[in-house]
Design a protein around this motif. Structure first.
Motif, PDB file in Angstrom:
ATOM      1  N   ARG A 113       0.855  -1.189   0.000  1.00  0.00           N
ATOM      2  CA  ARG A 113       0.000   0.000   0.000  1.00  0.00           C
ATOM      3  C   ARG A 113       0.888   1.235   0.000  1.00  0.00           C
ATOM      4  NH1 ARG A 113      -4.811  -0.278   4.272  1.00  0.00           N
ATOM      5  NH2 ARG A 113      -5.390   1.531   2.999  1.00  0.00           N
ATOM      6  N   GLY A 114       1.089   1.809  -1.169  1.00  0.00           N
ATOM      7  CA  GLY A 114       1.849   3.041  -1.263  1.00  0.00           C
ATOM      8  C   GLY A 114       3.317   2.821  -1.561  1.00  0.00           C
ATOM      9  N   VAL A 115       4.069   3.901  -1.455  1.00  0.00           N
ATOM     10  CA  VAL A 115       5.506   3.872  -1.711  1.00  0.00           C
ATOM     11  C   VAL A 115       6.218   4.635  -0.597  1.00  0.00           C
ATOM     12  CG1 VAL A 115       5.292   3.677  -4.215  1.00  0.00           C
ATOM     13  CG2 VAL A 115       5.346   5.945  -3.171  1.00  0.00           C
ATOM     14  N   VAL A 116       7.482   4.285  -0.398  1.00  0.00           N
ATOM     15  CA  VAL A 116       8.309   4.942   0.609  1.00  0.00           C
ATOM     16  C   VAL A 116       9.530   5.521  -0.088  1.00  0.00           C
ATOM     17  CG1 VAL A 116       9.711   4.619   2.686  1.00  0.00           C
ATOM     18  CG2 VAL A 116       7.546   3.407   2.444  1.00  0.00           C
ATOM     19  N   PRO A 117       9.821   6.808   0.121  1.00  0.00           N
ATOM     20  CA  PRO A 117      10.974   7.401  -0.563  1.00  0.00           C
ATOM     21  C   PRO A 117      12.299   6.882  -0.025  1.00  0.00           C
ATOM     22  CG  PRO A 117      10.023   8.967   0.988  1.00  0.00           C
ATOM     23  CD  PRO A 117       9.098   7.792   0.958  1.00  0.00           C
ATOM     24  N   THR A 118      13.274   6.761  -0.917  1.00  0.00           N
ATOM     25  CA  THR A 118      14.634   6.436  -0.507  1.00  0.00           C
ATOM     26  C   THR A 118      15.334   7.721  -0.069  1.00  0.00           C
ATOM     27  OG1 THR A 118      15.511   6.773  -2.724  1.00  0.00           O
ATOM     28  CG2 THR A 118      14.681   4.570  -2.207  1.00  0.00           C
ATOM     29  N   THR A 119      16.549   7.575   0.451  1.00  0.00           N
ATOM     30  CA  THR A 119      17.307   8.769   0.834  1.00  0.00           C
ATOM     31  C   THR A 119      17.642   9.612  -0.391  1.00  0.00           C
ATOM     32  OG1 THR A 119      19.357   7.467   0.729  1.00  0.00           O
ATOM     33  CG2 THR A 119      18.280   7.678   2.886  1.00  0.00           C
TER      34      THR A 119
END
Length: 299
Positions: A53-59
């Motif tokens: 569910r969704g996306v998580v940003p990388t550094t």
């Protein structure tokens, strides 16, 4: 680097969702996904980790957002404003969301000067969680929120503090022993009906915790989801309640309501003015935000 790719990237970064980003930028989800992949190819590194569910940003995405956001937002604001619109900032209606009581008694009246200048409003009244959820989706442009907004998709500033007052009609107040109330706290109020706008007594519970250091011991006699109706019931001597001072200021002034306590440090709640990240400098939203922030100083 293509501005449209950066706009899509920032929408995804701020909402944490390809679907929500697609709604915000007016594209299909497959197109948004393709644009993110194109940008990742140009950058040469992964920008988001895909989750169920969704996306998580990388550094890498964090760094790109910090560097690009001010410039992209400024360019988008210029594009939406247009060079010929300096004298006509209100080219489309502003969709405003807020709590019914504050919006009806303070917000709309404060915006009268902008209405006369051409501002058009479309107002939705509701609970803070529902209204804030509509901001990243583009259902609202500005939201007055009784809770602090979270997340990268929303920017917010404190608008005003609402002070809470424990009130009763004069007859009920006259029958209370003020010294006993100070000495025993809520035990002196157990025989009085509580009137609340929700079953879980949110405002009353906050007051009890702050002033008495405990939770309410009994449930509400009346639950009505509108603080104006709660005010009416208390004035009619149906029971006691805790209300924002701005809402009952006139009744306190003319004696139709009586404060039961005047604590040295009254309970307060901060209200926030929120909008989608990147839209705060567009002319209509900037004018509305600035005007409300100035007006709220006198609330």
């Amino acid at each position: 680097m293509d501005l449209s790719l950066l706009k899509t990237f920032l929408a995804t970064y701020r909402t944490g969702s390809l679907t929500a980003a697609a709604r915000q930028v007016g594209l299909s989800q497959p197109t948004v996904t393709a644009q993110i992949r194109t940008l990742e190819q140009q950058v040469g590194q992964q920008l988001f980790r895909r989750l169920p569910r969704g996306v998580v940003p990388t550094t890498v995405a964090d760094e790109l957002a910090a560097e690009a956001a001010p410039h992209v937002d400024a360019l988008v604001a210029i594009g939406e404003r247009g060079f010929a619109d300096h004298a006509r900032p209100f080219t489309r209606p502003v969709h405003l969301g807020g709590p019914a009581e504050l919006t009806g008694t303070r917000v709309l009246a404060s915006l009268t000067p902008l209405i006369r200048q051409g501002l058009k409003l479309r107002v939705t009244l509701g609970l803070a969680d529902d209204l804030l959820a509509g901001l990243p989706e583009g259902r609202f442009d500005v939201v007055v929120s009784s809770i602090r907004p979270r997340g990268r998709a929303i920017v917010s500033v404190p608008l005003t503090d609402e002070e809470f007052v424990l009130v009763a009609a004069p007859r009920t107040a006259a029958g209370l022993d003020g010294e006993r109330l100070v000495r025993e706290g809520p035990a002196a109020l157990r025989h009085l009906p509580l009137i609340s706008y929700a079953e879980d007594l949110p405002i009353i519970r906050r007051y009890w915790r702050t002033v008495f250091g405990t939770r309410p011991a009994h449930s509400a006699a009346i639950v009505v989801p509108d603080l104006r109706a709660v005010l009416t019931a208390v004035v009619a001597d149906a029971g006691i309640s805790v209300l924002p001072r701005y809402l009952c200021a006139a009744e306190l002034a003319d004696g139709t309501l009586t404060p039961l306590l005047e604590p040295e440090i009254p309970p307060i709640n901060t209200l926030y003015l929120a909008c989608r990240a990147g839209t705060q400098d567009t002319p209509a939203i900037a004018a509305l935000r600035g005007h409300l922030l100035d007006a709220a100083r006198t609330w």
